[in-house]
Design a protein around this motif. Sequence first.
Motif, short mmCIF file in Angstrom:
data_model
loop_
_atom_site.label_atom_id
_atom_site.label_comp_id
_atom_site.label_asym_id
_atom_site.label_seq_id
_atom_site.Cartn_x
_atom_site.Cartn_y
_atom_site.Cartn_z
N ALA A 87 -14.63 16.34 22.64
CA ALA A 87 -14.18 15.37 23.64
C ALA A 87 -13.65 14.11 22.97
CB ALA A 87 -15.31 15.04 24.60
N GLY A 90 -10.25 14.75 21.53
CA GLY A 90 -9.22 14.70 22.55
C GLY A 90 -8.82 13.28 22.90
N MET A 194 -10.03 16.89 29.91
CA MET A 194 -10.94 17.21 28.81
C MET A 194 -12.23 17.83 29.32
SD MET A 194 -10.36 14.13 26.05
CE MET A 194 -10.38 12.78 27.21
#
Length: 240
Positions: A87, A90, A194
Amino acid sequence: MAPHADDDGGLRAACLAAARATIAERGLEQLSLREVARRLGVSHQAPYKHFASRDHLLAEVIRQCFQDFARHLDDREAQEGPQQDLACLGTQYLAYALAHPLEYRLMFNTTWPEPAEEVGLVQDALHAFNILRDDLKRIHGVRADSPGPNVEVDQDAMLIWSAMHGLSSILQSSAMLHLDLAPGVRERVPQFIMDSVRGLLQSREDQASQSPAAALEPVSRPRTPKRTRRSPAPPNTGSS
């Protein structure tokens, strides 16, 4: 002050900076070694000391972009586990794309020139991709030093890259100004994308962890009832 022609490192770095400035101000089509020399105030032949052609110069510029991109990804905060790190990765990806649109376009929306492999561009691009791969290897339980590519890892890497690349491209497009989205959607959509990708990966991981146990369970099949053989009828004695 223009770099001296004998100052190898200074002239080379100045050529790369002038090339980026030319692309940013006048477009990729206007990039040439002559234009770079004009910007730097050096002879037209000076850049050739470091770059054999315009394509060699462009390949080095794109390579620099990938190096900066990889450093940006590597600078993310340490996380507890690979899912959290994914995460964070991203978020870093999207932040770079939005903060450096020119460099992002050069990396992913520009045809690489022929000397790309010669100057090391391919290796630097692969290094940036392997940052994502490493996280996915941990998620899938694949050893970091395992030889060769892994199908599941690479499929998930392409899924995530496609999602983040598409999102970053859409957020920078003019169409975003005219979509009339519901309030707060633009701000929330990166996290939503995400979270959706993470949820998909987690769901597939859960299914994979359950399948071996399911495979060990005995398969119950309906039992076919046994056919009973009828006893032969007693012989007819013919007595009345």
